[in-house]
Design a protein around this motif. Structure first.
Motif, PDB file in Angstrom:
ATOM      1  N   GLY A 143       0.946  -1.251   0.112  1.00 15.26           N
ATOM      2  CA  GLY A 143       0.059  -0.204  -0.577  1.00 15.26           C
ATOM      3  C   GLY A 143       0.913   1.749  -0.352  1.00 15.26           C
ATOM      4  N   PHE A 144       1.985   1.039   0.071  1.00 17.32           N
ATOM      5  CA  PHE A 144       3.234   2.565   0.285  1.00 17.32           C
ATOM      6  C   PHE A 144       3.645   2.568  -1.241  1.00 17.32           C
ATOM      7  CE2 PHE A 144       2.220   2.066   4.391  1.00 17.32           C
ATOM      8  CZ  PHE A 144       1.472   3.095   4.911  1.00 17.32           C
ATOM      9  N   GLY A 145       3.467   2.513  -2.272  1.00 17.51           N
ATOM     10  CA  GLY A 145       3.902   3.280  -3.607  1.00 17.51           C
ATOM     11  C   GLY A 145       3.673   1.873  -4.416  1.00 17.51           C
ATOM     12  N   THR A 146       4.295   1.900  -5.474  1.00 20.14           N
ATOM     13  CA  THR A 146       4.670   0.701  -6.290  1.00 20.14           C
ATOM     14  C   THR A 146       6.036   0.523  -6.755  1.00 20.14           C
ATOM     15  OG1 THR A 146       4.083   2.184  -8.328  1.00 20.14           O
ATOM     16  CG2 THR A 146       2.087   0.734  -7.002  1.00 20.14           C
ATOM     17  N   TRP A 147       6.446   0.653  -7.993  1.00 20.32           N
ATOM     18  CA  TRP A 147       7.608   0.888  -9.179  1.00 20.32           C
ATOM     19  C   TRP A 147       8.621   2.523  -8.754  1.00 20.32           C
ATOM     20  CZ3 TRP A 147      10.359   3.188 -12.723  1.00 20.32           C
ATOM     21  CH2 TRP A 147      11.662   2.861 -13.157  1.00 20.32           C
ATOM     22  N   PRO A 148       9.433   3.040  -8.648  1.00 21.85           N
ATOM     23  CA  PRO A 148      10.468   1.407  -8.396  1.00 21.85           C
ATOM     24  C   PRO A 148      10.869   1.336  -6.865  1.00 21.85           C
ATOM     25  CG  PRO A 148      11.610   3.745  -8.122  1.00 21.85           C
ATOM     26  CD  PRO A 148      10.266   4.096  -8.622  1.00 21.85           C
ATOM     27  N   PHE A 149       9.753   2.218  -5.947  1.00 21.87           N
ATOM     28  CA  PHE A 149      10.039   0.805  -4.671  1.00 21.87           C
ATOM     29  C   PHE A 149       8.888   1.260  -3.818  1.00 21.87           C
ATOM     30  CE2 PHE A 149      13.166   4.856  -5.655  1.00 21.87           C
ATOM     31  CZ  PHE A 149      14.639   3.439  -5.619  1.00 21.87           C
ATOM     32  N   GLY A 150       8.879   0.088  -3.298  1.00 23.14           N
ATOM     33  CA  GLY A 150       7.092  -0.122  -2.945  1.00 23.14           C
ATOM     34  C   GLY A 150       6.737  -1.695  -2.587  1.00 23.14           C
ATOM     35  N   GLU A 151       5.411  -1.655  -3.030  1.00 25.28           N
ATOM     36  CA  GLU A 151       5.332  -2.709  -3.021  1.00 25.28           C
ATOM     37  C   GLU A 151       5.095  -3.721  -3.727  1.00 25.28           C
ATOM     38  OE1 GLU A 151       0.635  -2.748  -2.803  1.00 25.28           O
ATOM     39  OE2 GLU A 151       0.437  -2.567  -4.561  1.00 25.28           O
ATOM     40  N   GLU A 152       5.324  -3.579  -4.857  1.00 24.92           N
ATOM     41  CA  GLU A 152       6.193  -4.695  -6.032  1.00 24.92           C
ATOM     42  C   GLU A 152       7.209  -5.099  -5.178  1.00 24.92           C
ATOM     43  OE1 GLU A 152       6.652  -2.743  -9.661  1.00 24.92           O
ATOM     44  OE2 GLU A 152       4.835  -2.146 -10.350  1.00 24.92           O
ATOM     45  N   TRP A 153       7.792  -4.940  -4.634  1.00 22.72           N
ATOM     46  CA  TRP A 153       9.367  -5.511  -3.881  1.00 22.72           C
ATOM     47  C   TRP A 153       8.605  -7.052  -3.220  1.00 22.72           C
ATOM     48  CZ3 TRP A 153      11.830  -1.093  -0.436  1.00 22.72           C
ATOM     49  CH2 TRP A 153      12.719  -0.195  -1.120  1.00 22.72           C
ATOM     50  N   LEU A 154       7.592  -6.933  -2.755  1.00 18.44           N
ATOM     51  CA  LEU A 154       6.335  -7.441  -2.646  1.00 18.44           C
ATOM     52  C   LEU A 154       6.306  -8.409  -3.367  1.00 18.44           C
ATOM     53  CD1 LEU A 154       5.538  -8.998   0.210  1.00 18.44           C
ATOM     54  CD2 LEU A 154       3.634  -7.667  -0.108  1.00 18.44           C
ATOM     55  N   TRP A 155       5.936  -8.499  -4.282  1.00 10.77           N
ATOM     56  CA  TRP A 155       5.195  -9.295  -5.656  1.00 10.77           C
ATOM     57  C   TRP A 155       6.469  -9.570  -6.025  1.00 10.77           C
ATOM     58  CZ3 TRP A 155       2.042  -8.132  -2.533  1.00 10.77           C
ATOM     59  CH2 TRP A 155       0.720  -6.387  -2.507  1.00 10.77           C
ATOM     60  N   GLU A 156       7.407  -9.118  -5.901  1.00  9.97           N
ATOM     61  CA  GLU A 156       8.588  -9.972  -7.124  1.00  9.97           C
ATOM     62  C   GLU A 156       9.317 -11.230  -5.985  1.00  9.97           C
ATOM     63  OE1 GLU A 156       9.989  -9.844  -9.823  1.00  9.97           O
ATOM     64  OE2 GLU A 156       9.558  -8.128 -10.583  1.00  9.97           O
TER      65      GLU A 156
END
Length: 463
Positions: free
Chosen positions: A20-33
């Motif tokens: 819930g705190f941002g997407t790319w390049p920093f944020g929840e996409e870290w978790l999805w990856e």
């Protein structure tokens, strides 16, 4: 007669609260990856019976259970990743690099496989990991020796233990990952009071790399078993120039327009078969070194961030599976750490070893307390003391914002310049919310949707 030696691998699984705190390049996409490249492949390995020790931080579990989180992860795997690979592949073909385009199209299939795996467990990844969730950690991965009070340590530790007991009571036998292995003897009593019976410590600076004393657990004066991790062998995998630097492996630094990596470390187009063979060769070499290490007995404890295997080192899951197989072939006994600790005799904690240690810079607390990040640590301590002063009137949301402030990740990311302005922005946002709550300023819906859902304020109120 020499007792047979054993090897225990601890996989420490952690992600700061990015949901819930941002997407790319920093944020929840870290978790999805991490889910796609590390957590699902490691779950496959554990389901197949690999005798590894899995540690899950409560803050990661909170995110995996957050409403809508894994639905967004599935959408990321189903929509964004295939499209980003397609765009990069088209660009490579237009630029005359059909070889790179073919590798990008092959790599896109790995995200389709991850989506299928996630859908197979009906989006309940935490439920799939539950049978293997042997160890826990503090609530939000705080550096315990740098907290301002014993009550603050209890707040982190007891909420972390409570999270484990409520989610994975059958799997827990008292194992606790001290965040960043940041240890001082004064926290041992607080760990023991919370039900912690074993934890890992980094004593390389005290014993010296490769010293046989690192193959024996230590009994602290206040109760818990403290298990030295074996840095000499860990660095074969994780150190500068370790296995992931091999030429055949995927280059994790050179990236395409849409953040993909179709090159190998040696500059060639990535070849998955060549990389897999490299991983098998390296796994066999690592098993050989482990066999040598425990030839005269002892317990060799190897600790890694789970995210190393897949997220940071693409071939890591292949290496890990091949290592388990190579140990079987070489007669190296791999054992879950809880089981191994029942079969070895502990030594007394070394006299005079009373300084802080960690697996950070110089095995000290410098990574989280240096001048570069002192403002983060200092303001978090100040917030903790103001929370203590509020006592029973402390609003629960303020307590959750305090937990978010205390995470080790913000100082770590800032210290190594790993995420641009993101860590300071996150820290400042939680501090602003904490201050507003203490001042009774109305706030909107909490962004920390599922952080510490069973939060207890009681430990913070103890003297």
């Amino acid at each position: 007669m020499t007792q047979p030696g054993r090897v225990a691998i601890v996989l420490h699984t952690h992600m700061p609260y990015v949901e819930g705190f941002g997407t790319w390049p920093f944020g929840e996409e870290w978790l999805w990856e991490a889910i796609a490249t590390s957590y699902l492949p490691v779950a496959d390995l554990l389901d197949a019976g690999a005798p590894l020790t899995l540690s899950l931080t409560p803050v990661l579990c909170d995110q995996l259970e957050a409403p809508g989180a894994l639905e967004r992860c599935a959408a990321f795997l189903r929509e964004l990743r295939p499209e980003s690979h397609r765009l990069d592949a088209d660009g490579c073909r237009e630029g005359g690099r059909a070889d790179l385009a073919e590798e990008l199209e092959r790599a896109a299939g790995q995200y389709s496989d991850a989506l299928a795996s996630l859908e197979a467990c009906e989006g309940d990844l935490l439920g799939r990991l539950a049978p293997h969730a042997a160890w826990t950690s503090s609530a939000t991965h705080a550096i315990l020796p740098l907290l301002a009070s014993q009550s603050g340590v209890r707040f982190q530790v007891e909420n972390g233990v409570q999270s484990q007991r409520q989610r994975f009571a059958r799997e827990w036998r008292g194992g606790f990952w001290i965040p960043e292995c940041a240890h001082e003897p004064w926290i041992d009593r607080l760990l023991e009071e919370a039900g912690v019976h074993a934890a890992c410590v980094e004593l390389t600076e005290h014993f010296g790399a490769g010293d046989p004393r690192q193959l024996r657990p230590l009994r602290s004066a206040d109760g818990p078993l403290l298990v030295p991790i074996d840095r000499a062998l860990i660095d074969l995998v994780w150190g500068s120039g370790g296995y992931p630097a091999g030429g055949a492996y995927r280059d994790n630094h050179q990236r395409t327009t849409y953040d993909h990596r179709p090159w190998a470390n040696d500059g060639e187009v990535y070849d998955s078969q060549r990389a897999e063979q490299q991983a098998r060769d390296d796994a066999d070499h690592f098993a050989e070194r482990c066999a040598e290490r425990v030839a005269d007995g002892g317990l060799c404890t190897l600790a890694f961030d789970t995210e190393l295997f897949g997220l940071w080192w693409h071939e890591g899951p292949t290496f890990l599976a091949a290592f388990v197989e190579a140990c079987q072939q070489r007669g190296v006994e791999l054992a879950p750490l809880d089981d191994a600790l029942e079969q070895v005799e502990a030594e007394p904690w070394p006299i005079g070893l009373d300084r802080a240690t960690s697996w950070g810079k110089a095995n000290s607390l410098r990574t989280w307390s240096s001048p570069k990040v002192a403002a983060i640590t200092g303001r978090a301590r100040d917030a903790e003391l103001r929370a203590l002063a509020a006592g029973p009137t402390l609003p629960p949301r303020a307590a959750r914002e305090l937990l978010a402030l205390q995470a080790s990740d913000w100082a770590f990311l800032e210290f190594d310049d790993l995420a641009g302005p993101y860590p300071l922005e996150r820290f400042s946002g939680h501090l602003d919310n904490f201050n507003a709550e203490l001042s009774s300023v109305p706030l909107g819906e909490a962004a920390l949707r599922n952080l510490a859902p069973t939060l207890s304020l009681a430990p913070l109120l103890e003297p």
